[in-house]
Each structure stands twice: as structure tokens, then as C-alpha cells.
Design a protein around this motif. Structure first.
Motif, PDB file in Angstrom:
ATOM      1  N   ILE A   1     -39.051  -6.490  32.605  1.00  0.00           N
ATOM      2  CA  ILE A   1     -37.625  -6.660  32.302  1.00  0.00           C
ATOM      3  C   ILE A   1     -36.822  -6.381  33.559  1.00  0.00           C
ATOM      4  CG2 ILE A   1     -35.688  -5.862  30.889  1.00  0.00           C
ATOM      5  CD1 ILE A   1     -37.841  -4.800  28.905  1.00  0.00           C
ATOM      6  N   VAL A   2     -35.845  -7.244  33.837  1.00  0.00           N
ATOM      7  CA  VAL A   2     -34.984  -7.101  35.005  1.00  0.00           C
ATOM      8  C   VAL A   2     -33.528  -7.081  34.539  1.00  0.00           C
ATOM      9  CG1 VAL A   2     -34.129  -8.265  37.080  1.00  0.00           C
ATOM     10  CG2 VAL A   2     -36.585  -8.157  36.615  1.00  0.00           C
ATOM     11  N   VAL A   3     -32.744  -6.140  35.060  1.00  0.00           N
ATOM     12  CA  VAL A   3     -31.306  -6.087  34.781  1.00  0.00           C
ATOM     13  C   VAL A   3     -30.564  -6.369  36.087  1.00  0.00           C
ATOM     14  CG1 VAL A   3     -29.363  -4.672  34.000  1.00  0.00           C
ATOM     15  CG2 VAL A   3     -31.616  -4.406  32.918  1.00  0.00           C
ATOM     16  N   LEU A   4     -29.660  -7.352  36.042  1.00  0.00           N
ATOM     17  CA  LEU A   4     -28.861  -7.729  37.208  1.00  0.00           C
ATOM     18  C   LEU A   4     -27.411  -7.337  36.972  1.00  0.00           C
ATOM     19  CD1 LEU A   4     -30.283 -11.338  37.782  1.00  0.00           C
ATOM     20  CD2 LEU A   4     -31.146  -9.166  38.711  1.00  0.00           C
ATOM     21  N   GLU A   5     -26.835  -6.605  37.907  1.00  0.00           N
ATOM     22  CA  GLU A   5     -25.441  -6.172  37.810  1.00  0.00           C
ATOM     23  C   GLU A   5     -24.681  -6.644  39.044  1.00  0.00           C
ATOM     24  OE1 GLU A   5     -21.816  -4.901  37.614  1.00  0.00           O
ATOM     25  OE2 GLU A   5     -23.130  -4.808  35.848  1.00  0.00           O
ATOM     26  N   ARG A   6     -23.567  -7.333  38.834  1.00  0.00           N
ATOM     27  CA  ARG A   6     -22.790  -7.926  39.924  1.00  0.00           C
ATOM     28  C   ARG A   6     -22.232  -6.876  40.874  1.00  0.00           C
ATOM     29  NH1 ARG A   6     -17.306  -7.522  38.581  1.00  0.00           N
ATOM     30  NH2 ARG A   6     -16.670  -9.319  39.813  1.00  0.00           N
ATOM     31  N   SER A   7     -21.978  -5.658  40.384  1.00  0.00           N
ATOM     32  CA  SER A   7     -21.455  -4.577  41.214  1.00  0.00           C
ATOM     33  C   SER A   7     -22.353  -3.351  41.025  1.00  0.00           C
ATOM     34  CB  SER A   7     -20.002  -4.282  40.837  1.00  0.00           C
ATOM     35  OG  SER A   7     -19.489  -3.221  41.602  1.00  0.00           O
ATOM     36  N   LYS A   8     -21.806  -2.304  40.404  1.00  0.00           N
ATOM     37  CA  LYS A   8     -22.585  -1.107  40.114  1.00  0.00           C
ATOM     38  C   LYS A   8     -22.669  -0.926  38.596  1.00  0.00           C
ATOM     39  CE  LYS A   8     -22.789  -0.029  44.517  1.00  0.00           C
ATOM     40  NZ  LYS A   8     -24.058  -0.188  45.275  1.00  0.00           N
ATOM     41  N   LEU A   9     -23.688  -0.219  38.140  1.00  0.00           N
ATOM     42  CA  LEU A   9     -23.795   0.070  36.724  1.00  0.00           C
ATOM     43  C   LEU A   9     -22.505   0.726  36.227  1.00  0.00           C
ATOM     44  CD1 LEU A   9     -27.443   1.461  36.296  1.00  0.00           C
ATOM     45  CD2 LEU A   9     -26.628  -0.889  36.110  1.00  0.00           C
ATOM     46  N   THR A  10     -22.039   0.305  35.092  1.00  0.00           N
ATOM     47  CA  THR A  10     -20.838   0.818  34.385  1.00  0.00           C
ATOM     48  C   THR A  10     -19.531   0.402  35.034  1.00  0.00           C
ATOM     49  OG1 THR A  10     -20.438   2.991  35.440  1.00  0.00           O
ATOM     50  CG2 THR A  10     -22.205   2.864  33.787  1.00  0.00           C
ATOM     51  N   SER A  11     -19.558  -0.521  36.014  1.00  0.00           N
ATOM     52  CA  SER A  11     -18.340  -0.821  36.779  1.00  0.00           C
ATOM     53  C   SER A  11     -17.344  -1.699  36.027  1.00  0.00           C
ATOM     54  CB  SER A  11     -18.713  -1.502  38.105  1.00  0.00           C
ATOM     55  OG  SER A  11     -19.378  -2.733  37.863  1.00  0.00           O
ATOM     56  N   GLY A  12     -17.733  -2.221  34.861  1.00  0.00           N
ATOM     57  CA  GLY A  12     -16.824  -3.071  34.089  1.00  0.00           C
ATOM     58  C   GLY A  12     -16.044  -2.280  33.063  1.00  0.00           C
ATOM     59  N   THR A  13     -15.981  -2.779  31.837  1.00  0.00           N
ATOM     60  CA  THR A  13     -15.212  -2.119  30.787  1.00  0.00           C
ATOM     61  C   THR A  13     -15.761  -0.734  30.464  1.00  0.00           C
ATOM     62  OG1 THR A  13     -14.703  -4.275  29.836  1.00  0.00           O
ATOM     63  CG2 THR A  13     -14.380  -2.372  28.423  1.00  0.00           C
ATOM     64  N   THR A  14     -17.063  -0.532  30.656  1.00  0.00           N
ATOM     65  CA  THR A  14     -17.693   0.726  30.244  1.00  0.00           C
ATOM     66  C   THR A  14     -17.008   1.943  30.835  1.00  0.00           C
ATOM     67  OG1 THR A  14     -19.844  -0.337  29.929  1.00  0.00           O
ATOM     68  CG2 THR A  14     -19.840   2.044  30.274  1.00  0.00           C
ATOM     69  N   TRP A  15     -16.711   1.911  32.115  1.00  0.00           N
ATOM     70  CA  TRP A  15     -16.281   3.145  32.785  1.00  0.00           C
ATOM     71  C   TRP A  15     -14.926   3.649  32.302  1.00  0.00           C
ATOM     72  CZ3 TRP A  15     -12.046   4.337  35.823  1.00  0.00           C
ATOM     73  CH2 TRP A  15     -11.241   3.260  36.224  1.00  0.00           C
ATOM     74  N   HIS A  16     -14.069   2.734  31.837  1.00  0.00           N
ATOM     75  CA  HIS A  16     -12.740   3.200  31.415  1.00  0.00           C
ATOM     76  C   HIS A  16     -12.566   3.227  29.895  1.00  0.00           C
ATOM     77  CE1 HIS A  16     -11.443  -0.921  30.519  1.00  0.00           C
ATOM     78  NE2 HIS A  16     -11.860  -1.296  31.725  1.00  0.00           N
ATOM     79  N   ALA A  17     -13.670   3.072  29.132  1.00  0.00           N
ATOM     80  CA  ALA A  17     -13.567   3.144  27.675  1.00  0.00           C
ATOM     81  C   ALA A  17     -13.250   4.571  27.246  1.00  0.00           C
ATOM     82  CB  ALA A  17     -14.868   2.672  27.035  1.00  0.00           C
ATOM     83  N   ALA A  18     -12.608   4.706  26.096  1.00  0.00           N
ATOM     84  CA  ALA A  18     -12.198   6.027  25.617  1.00  0.00           C
ATOM     85  C   ALA A  18     -13.366   6.817  25.052  1.00  0.00           C
ATOM     86  CB  ALA A  18     -11.111   5.882  24.552  1.00  0.00           C
ATOM     87  N   GLY A  19     -14.453   6.152  24.674  1.00  0.00           N
ATOM     88  CA  GLY A  19     -15.664   6.865  24.263  1.00  0.00           C
ATOM     89  C   GLY A  19     -15.662   7.405  22.846  1.00  0.00           C
ATOM     90  N   LEU A  20     -14.849   6.864  21.971  1.00  0.00           N
ATOM     91  CA  LEU A  20     -14.763   7.367  20.600  1.00  0.00           C
ATOM     92  C   LEU A  20     -15.874   6.767  19.745  1.00  0.00           C
ATOM     93  CD1 LEU A  20     -10.900   6.992  20.146  1.00  0.00           C
ATOM     94  CD2 LEU A  20     -12.197   8.861  21.208  1.00  0.00           C
ATOM     95  N   VAL A  21     -16.524   7.592  18.952  1.00  0.00           N
ATOM     96  CA  VAL A  21     -17.582   7.123  18.056  1.00  0.00           C
ATOM     97  C   VAL A  21     -17.291   7.653  16.656  1.00  0.00           C
ATOM     98  CG1 VAL A  21     -19.404   6.683  19.736  1.00  0.00           C
ATOM     99  CG2 VAL A  21     -19.040   9.004  18.936  1.00  0.00           C
ATOM    100  N   ARG A  22     -16.897   6.733  15.783  1.00  0.00           N
ATOM    101  CA  ARG A  22     -16.482   7.078  14.417  1.00  0.00           C
ATOM    102  C   ARG A  22     -17.398   6.376  13.433  1.00  0.00           C
ATOM    103  NH1 ARG A  22     -12.561   5.007  10.781  1.00  0.00           N
ATOM    104  NH2 ARG A  22     -12.101   3.312  12.228  1.00  0.00           N
ATOM    105  N   ARG A  23     -17.988   7.119  12.512  1.00  0.00           N
ATOM    106  CA  ARG A  23     -19.032   6.585  11.640  1.00  0.00           C
ATOM    107  C   ARG A  23     -18.495   5.671  10.543  1.00  0.00           C
ATOM    108  NH1 ARG A  23     -24.121   9.282  11.992  1.00  0.00           N
ATOM    109  NH2 ARG A  23     -24.067  11.101  13.360  1.00  0.00           N
TER     110      ARG A  23
END
Length: 800
Positions: free
Chosen positions: A34-56
Motif C-alpha cells: 500500500i502506498v499513500v501519496l500526499e501533495r504536501s505534508k500529512l494533515t496539511s489540508g482540512t484535517t489540521w484546522h478541524a475542530a475535532g469534535l466527536v459526538r455519538r
């Protein structure tokens, strides 16, 4: 580039939390190379600025299952990988300032109980104790969910990537994909500049850029970006006073379009503002990475005013920043995943609708299992990429609709609620006549569908109680029974199957016997190898080598994909002819009389499920003797260019109109199952009560799986005892103190003056199979239980 491999079993494009989750779960299931290709760095897109809320607690069973898995995974990842995820079980508090908002929250509590999730409905005083910084003078109730929490999104992605790397997954950062390759129509490789990685399968999970990357292979992925805002404050005395290590629950004030949590002794307050801002990707630089959009205080000020009212401490707070980050959304506010129907071997996941962190764990596992098994391993219909036809991937529609999707993220989900933008994309041939007759339309699978007549006055106000359209729909139901009602079914999919092997091919694809005489219609299910129902169809035999399959409007893409995949070397042509034909249903005791009056030629005397040429006014087509209402009637198959002539002749002959709400009430009374409600890839014909439509003498797909199948659950009919019980879908059903199933669809029954429903039940099957009408069921609707009776027989056959 020299480090890049020349071949991989699986290439995943995108190194955010979604891509990392897919890689982790593929590797955990034993997949290698398995190969993962990232255009920049890991988490550099929407992930890094997400609020991180997890509601069941969520509004559907599928979302609830996926997010519960995510939360459990995030709690365990640190122990497995040594990488913290930042998971903190703070609980969440959802407040209501409107009675219908409180009903919405209670409905989620009830659904959660079907999965063993406990949440507490609390009063304003208790809400203030749980979140002491808020004003509660207008709060009428709230829901406290102690098992909820939050994570650090980047740390979650890094933990997933670490777990994937430990199992042999290769990650390549600063590696931009420049093209996708196909061979024989199937995905075959990924281009990175001059370098090519040959691949057996490719996964696109690159957030905002997913639609554009999918287009490199000629695949459709209809999503679009919006700007999403939240503020971060400097430390506040009121938050510091909570004590070191103490945290507030996540706060949801959906009536004010707000969510909030503490953050480094200050507050994070975000919004889903009604006047959301769409974001063309042309505004983003090519190297957009760990970047944000410009602050826009003029835009955010109305939301800030709401926040100041709810949290007075913000009045003296110093704002550290107004964060504006792009996120991607879909046309119907549900994320998408699955194998592309356009390009075999290309898998897609995106459009997370601001729930990417909460969904990533469960959805990543679901897609990984799909890739390995070759089919979904759980119920995923609402997220399945195949619900979108190519016609829906129109940039103008996305630009118009997606800001509304974000802006209505916190809408109260009333029955009858519909989007306003990007409407009228696909109109049936008789749309104009229905509009003139006062139809109220809803957008479904890109089509405008008439749900009832009587116009706006019969639709609003929306409510969870008795709807404004009840009397109007009652008149339409009466017309379908006693008169002759026109029902526009033209949005249904039509697939022509022709060729020397057409009969043999359909006998393999369909569970029922297709070798019937020309002029006959066969009702059948299309099954998968597991015996689950992939589609629910009728099939007309027009000649020795010619069939016309009729399927539901939202199933054309998945049916075509399934049929073409199973075609093999069969000598058949499979053609989508949906737009070429109108289907006009004509239901009621006077249907034959009205049809004959509209035709100058004699209307043939047809047996049930027979069809024959017919003239309707100036139009020529076919008439089939069947009706989805369970009443006497016809389906008229008319070339699209003659549909208005047929419609006008029927109206002149005395026909009225009926919409989908009327047919829904009648089909539930008749016990007719519906795709996406009672029928799914995880439901067998035995469970659905459709075993009699399996032709055991043929070798249909799924037959082997059903050979010794004894269902442990069954679709049954429910009739409520009280007219005050108004379920919608998914409500848990209790029997003898235990969860016994869930409602699959429901509608008001005008004969009994109460709601009737279809439901999947797990008990007491012995009594139900003995033909009994069993009482003492309870259906939980918004935390209130309503008694009901159940039987396997259709309601119209009950002896009450």
C-alpha cells in the motif's frame, strides 16, 4: 521521485485523516503493498484546522454506527501506536430554545438507545450546571451525552499513519499526483510527473481536491468547498476557574447556529451560518498547505452576536484569531464513499460535510472492507457514491447548492423539508402540467418529484405533528382508491437489455424467472452473492431478445454498474433509456374507464402483470396492468415527446392527480417494500418476505447463499394504537423490555386514522410467523413510547 515504487497493490491519494484511516484499516486487514501519496505534508489540508469534535448521537443508524466505531478507535490508538490522539471524554451538551429542536434531540436519544447509547434529557438548570458560562433563560431543555468527546485531528491522523507504517504502508509526502491512467476502462496507475506507479486499485481521499483528481480518470465526484469559520480566544478567567485539567463539554446551540468548546483556557466558538460562502478552488494557490483563508469579520459578525448572547464571557474576551478554513460538502449533506461507477478499481471517499474527524475511523474501515471484499460489508446506502448520477456533477449545481448545504447544517429535520437551490435540473416530461395542477415538488436523485398537490398552502408550516398536507393527501389517497389518479413515475430508471443472451443474462442477474412470454412483466429482486438485495425491479419482455427493466430513480447508476460488471461474455447490450420514456401511473377503481375514455381505440383486457400497446389521446405507448399503490390500475409507458398528449387526454377523461405521499401511504398499507427503506444489500428476500419471488429452478446470483437461510429478522407491518404517534424512520421498537427492531418507513393510514409502518423485527418471530397479530410492541419516538400491534400480513389483509 526515484524512491517511488513502480507498482503498488493500492495507491491512496491524500494524507489527511481520511486517507490515513483507509491505509490503516487496509493494512490491519492484512493488505500489503500500500502506498499513500500526499501533495504536501500529512494533515496539511482540512484535517489540521478541524475542530475535532466527536459526538455519538446522530440522526441515522449508519452515521451512529460509523461514529461510535471512530470514537472507540481513537480511544485505543494511543495504546497501540504510542502516538497520542488527544482524545478527551468531555461529554457534549446540546441545548434547545425551540420545542421542535428539543424533539429533534430527543429523537437522536431514542435512536441511540437502539445501539446501547445512553444520553440524558435535562432541564435548563442542569444545562447551566454542565456549562456554567452560558445563559439559560431561553433554554427549554437539553441533551447531555457523557460518552462524547474531542480529539486533536492532526494527532489522530498521525496515529493512524503510524499504525499503518508499522504494518508496512509506505507514505510519500511532497508528492503531487499529476494524472491517472486507465487500461481497458479500469484504473491502472498514478502519474507523478514523469513517474508512473502501476496500481491494482486507486483511492481518492484528498479532500477539497478530490473532484478535480477524480476528473483525471473521467470519474464523477460531486463535491464543492465552502469557507468555514470559528474564533479562538485568549485565556478567559471563567475557563481558568474550572481548574487545571478540567474541560467543558462540547456545546451545541443549533438554534443559534453555534458550537463551542474550551481551548487552551480560552474558547473555540464556531458556526454553520445560514449565508454560507462557497469557495471555487481557483481562489486557492497551487501550494495551499497548512494555510487559511482571509478573516471576514463582516460575514461572521451575526454569528458573533449570537455567541455573545449565549456566552456573556465573550464580551470581555480577547480574540486570538478568526479561523477561516475550507471544507468540502455534498449536494445532500451526506458524505460519499465507494467504488466509482465510472471507473472500476477507482475508490472514492470525501465530501465529509464538516464531520470528517468523527467519521474518519468508521468510514475508513468501511471503505477498506469494501475494497478487500469487493462490496460493502455494512449498510451504507445513504453514503454510497452510486446515489449520484453523472448529471448531478454539474459545477453550476454545486456552486448553487453547497453553500445552502452548509447554511442548513443545523436545520430541524422536519418531514417535507427540501433544499431550495439547484432545483429543476431534471424535470419529467409532464412536469409543467403537474406544476399547473398545484404540485409541491421535492428534489430526489436530481429529479423534481411531485409529493402532493394543493401548493404551498398544503405544505407549510412544517412540523413533527400532523402535517399541513394530511387532508390534501387524504383526498389523493381516495382518488387512488375510488377514482382515477395520475401518478408521475417518469423519474424511474429504465434500462433496455437486448441481445441473444438477454434472457439467460437476466435469469442470472434477477432472482425471479425471466423466461416468460412477451407481453409479461416480472417483479424481481437483483441479489448479490451474499443473497442481499441490490435492487428491486420490474422487467418487461418485449420480444425474444428484448427486455425493459424499470428501477427506482436513485438506483440507475448502481444497477448499471452491477449489470455491466456481471455481464462477462454474455451477448447483451445494456442501455440507459430513462430520459426516453415517461411512466404515468393511473390508479383507482375508475382507471380502466378513464383510460378507455381517453383512447379512441379499445383498451386491451390485460391480466395482472401483463402489458400491451395502447393509445392515449394522440399518444402511443404501452399499458401495464400493475400499480405501486396496491390498487387497481395501470402503468402507462409513453415516449417522452408524447407524454403531455397522454396526460392531457387522461385529465380530459376525468383523471385527477396524486403525489408520492399518497402512494407512500397506500404502498405501506399494501405491504409493498421500498428500496432504501425495507430493502438493502444486507436484507435477504426471506427477511423482506419476498422469498416467493425467487425462481429456485434458475441459477441466479445469491441462490447458494440462500439455500439454508433461516432469517433471524423479518419485515412486518405495524399499526399504532394512538393517532398521536407519528414516526418517520429508524425509531427503535421495544418488546418485552428489549429492543426488537426499528421502523423502516411510516405513513398516515386514512382507513384507520392512525400511522401505519413497516419495520424490521427480530422478535417474537414464532408468533408472527404463525400469522398472529401481536400486540404489546412499543415504538420510541423522541423519548416517548407508543403502543402498536404487528403482523407479517399487509395491513389491508388484517382482520381488525
Amino acid at each position: 521521485m526515484s524512491m517511488l515504487p513502480s507498482h503498488a497493490r493500492t495507491v491512496i491519494i491524500g494524507g489527511g485523516v481520511v486517507g490515513c484511516s483507509i491505509a490503516y484499516h487496509l493494512a490491519r486487514e492484512g493488505r500489503k503493498d500500500i502506498v499513500v501519496l500526499e501533495r504536501s505534508k500529512l494533515t496539511s489540508g482540512t484535517t489540521w484546522h478541524a475542530a475535532g469534535l466527536v459526538r455519538r448521537l446522530r440522526p441515522s443508524a449508519t452515521l451512529t454506527k460509523l461514529i461510535n466505531y471512530s470514537i472507540d478507535l481513537y480511544k485505543e490508538l494511543e495504546m497501540e501506536t504510542g502516538q497520542q490522539t488527544g482524545f478527551i471524554q468531555t461529554g457534549s451538551l446540546s441545548i434547545a430554545t425551540h420545542e421542535d429542536r428539543l424533539t429533534t434531540l430527543k429523537r437522536q436519544v431514542s435512536l441511540g438507545r437502539a445501539f446501547g447509547l445512553e444520553a440524558e434529557v435535562v432541564d435548563a438548570k442542569r444545562a447551566g450546571e454542565l456549562w456554567p458560562l452560558i445563559r439559560t433563560d431561553d433554554v427549554i431543555g437539553a441533551v447531555w451525552s457523557p460518552a462524547d468527546g474531542r480529539v486533536n485531528p492532526s494527532d489522530v491522523a498521525l496515529a493512524l499513519s503510524k499504525g499503518a507504517k508499522a504494518r508496512g504502508v509506505s507514505f510519500f509526502e511532497d508528492t503531487r499526483v499529476t494524472g491517472l491512467r486507465k487500461s481497458g476502462g479500469r484504473i491502472s496507475g498514478v502519474e507523478v510527473g514523469e513517474h508512473v506507479i502501476e496500481a491494482d486499485e486507486v483511492v481518492i481521499a484528498c479532500g477539497l481536491w478530490s473532484r478535480e483528481v477524480a476528473e483525471m480518470a473521467g470519474a464523477h465526484m460531486p463535491l464543492y468547498a465552502c469557507e468555514h469559520f470559528y474564533i479562538l480566544t485568549k485565556p478567559l478567567p471563567e475557563v481558568k476557574a474550572l481548574g487545571r485539567g478540567a474541560h467543558l463539554p462540547t456545546l451545541n446551540d443549533q438554534d443559534a447556529f453555534l458550537y463551542a468548546r474550551d481551548d487552551v483556557e480560552g474558547l473555540l466558538v464556531g458556526s454553520f451560518e445560514p449565508n454560507a460562502k462557497g469557495l471555487p478552488l481557483s481562489r486557492l494557490p497551487a501550494d495551499f498547505s497548512f494555510d487559511l483563508l482571509d478573516e471576514d469579520w463582516d460575514h461572521f459578525t451575526p454569528m458573533m452576536e449570537n455567541a455573545l448572547r449565549r456566552i456573556p464571557a465573550l464580551e470581555t474576551a480577547e480574540v486570538r484569531m478568526l479561523l477561516n478554513g475550507p471544507e468540502s460538502f455534498t449536494l445532500d449533506s451526506q458524505f460519499m464513499l465507494g467504488e466509482s461507477p465510472d471507473v472500476p478499481g477507482l475508490f472514492l471517499m470525501g465530501g465529509m460535510n464538516s464531520s470528517g474527524i468523527a467519521l474518519a475511523g468508521g468510514a475508513g474501515k468501511a471503505l477498506a472492507e469494501w475494497i478487500i471484499a469487493g462490496h460493502p460489508t455494512m449498510e451504507l446506502n445513504e453514503a454510497d457514491i452510486r446515489r449520484f448520477c453523472p448529471e448531478m456533477n454539474v459545477l453550476g449545481a454545486l456552486e448553487a447548492r453547497i453553500p445552502e448545504v452548509l447554511g442548513r447544517h443545523y436545520d430541524i429535520s422536519y418531514p417535507g423539508l427540501a433544499m431550495d437551490t439547484a432545483r429543476g435540473q431534471r424535470r419529467t416530461p409532464v412536469h409543467g402540467a403537474l406544476y399547473d395542477a398545484g404540485a409541491r415538488f421535492a428534489g430526489m436523485a436530481g429529479w423534481e418529484r411531485a409529493v402532493h398537490f394543493g401548493g404551498e398552502a398544503a405544505h407549510f408550516p412544517l412540523t413533527f405533528g400532523a402535517p399541513a398536507w394530511r387532508d390534501q393527501v387524504g383526498a389523493e389517497v381516495a382518488a387512488c382508491r375510488d377514482g382515477a389518479a395520475i401518478i408521475d413515475q417518469s423519474a424511474s430508471g429504465k434500462i433496455m437489455v437486448q441481445g441473444p443472451d438477454a434472457c439467460a443474462f437476466l435469469n442470472r442477474i434477477c432472482a425471479n424467472q425471466m423466461d416468460v412470454a412477451p407481453g409479461r412483466i416480472v417483479y424481481s429482486q437483483i441479489l448479490n452473492a451474499r443473497g442481499g438485495i441490490e435492487s428491486d425491479v420490474t422487467v418487461q419482455r418485449h420480444g425474444p431478445e428484448t427486455y425493459l427493466m424499470i428501477t427506482s430513480a436513485g438506483e440507475v447508476v448502481r444497477d448499471l454498474m452491477h449489470m455491466r460488471r456481471e455481464k462477462g461474455t454474455a451477448r447483451v447490450e445494456i442501455t440507459d433509456v430513462t430520459s426516453g420514456w415517461a411512466i404515468i401511473g393511473l390508479a383507482g377503481a375508475r382507471a380502466h374507464e378513464v383510460l378507455q375514455k381517453a383512447s379512441a381505440a379499445p383498451v386491451p383486457a390485460l391480466k395482472p402483470f401483463g402489458f400491451s400497446p395502447v393509445e392515449v389521446g394522440l399518444a402511443r405507448g404501452f399499458a401495464g396492468k400493475l400499480s405501486y399503490t396496491g390498487q387497481a390500475g395501470y402503468e402507462l409507458y409513453i415516449p417522452s415527446d408524447m407524454a403531455m398528449a397522454a396526460h392531457d387526454a387522461l385529465v380530459a377523461a376525468g383523471a385527477s392527480h396524486a403525489g408520492l405521499y399518497a402512494t407512500g401511504s397506500l404502498r405501506i398499507a399494501a405491504g409493498f417494500r421500498a428500496w432504501g427503506h425495507e430493502l438493502s444489500p444486507d436484507t435477504t428476500p426471506h427477511e423482506a418476505g419476498l422469498k416467493r419471488f425467487c425462481a429456485w429452478e434458475t441459477d441466479f446470483i445469491g441462490k447458494a447463499a440462500l439455500a439454508d437461510h433461516t432469517p433471524q429478522r423479518q419485515i412486518a407491518t405495524l399499526l399504532f394504537d394512538s393517532p398521536d404517534a407519528i414516526p418517520i424512520h429508524d425509531e427503535p421498537i421495544w418488546f418485552d423490555g428489549h429492543v426488537a427492531g426499528q421502523v423502516t418507513s411510516a405513513a398516515w393510514n386514512y382507513t384507520h386514522g392512525r400511522t401505519a409502518a413497516l419495520a424490521m423485527l427480530t422478535t417474537p418471530l414464532d408468533r408472527l410467523r404463525a400469522g398472529q397479530i401481536v400486540d404489546l410492541f412499543e415504538v420510541e419516538i423522541a423519548c416517548t413510547r407508543f403502543s402498536a400491534r404487528a403482523a407479517l400480513a399487509p395491513l389491508k389483509d388484517w382482520k381488525t
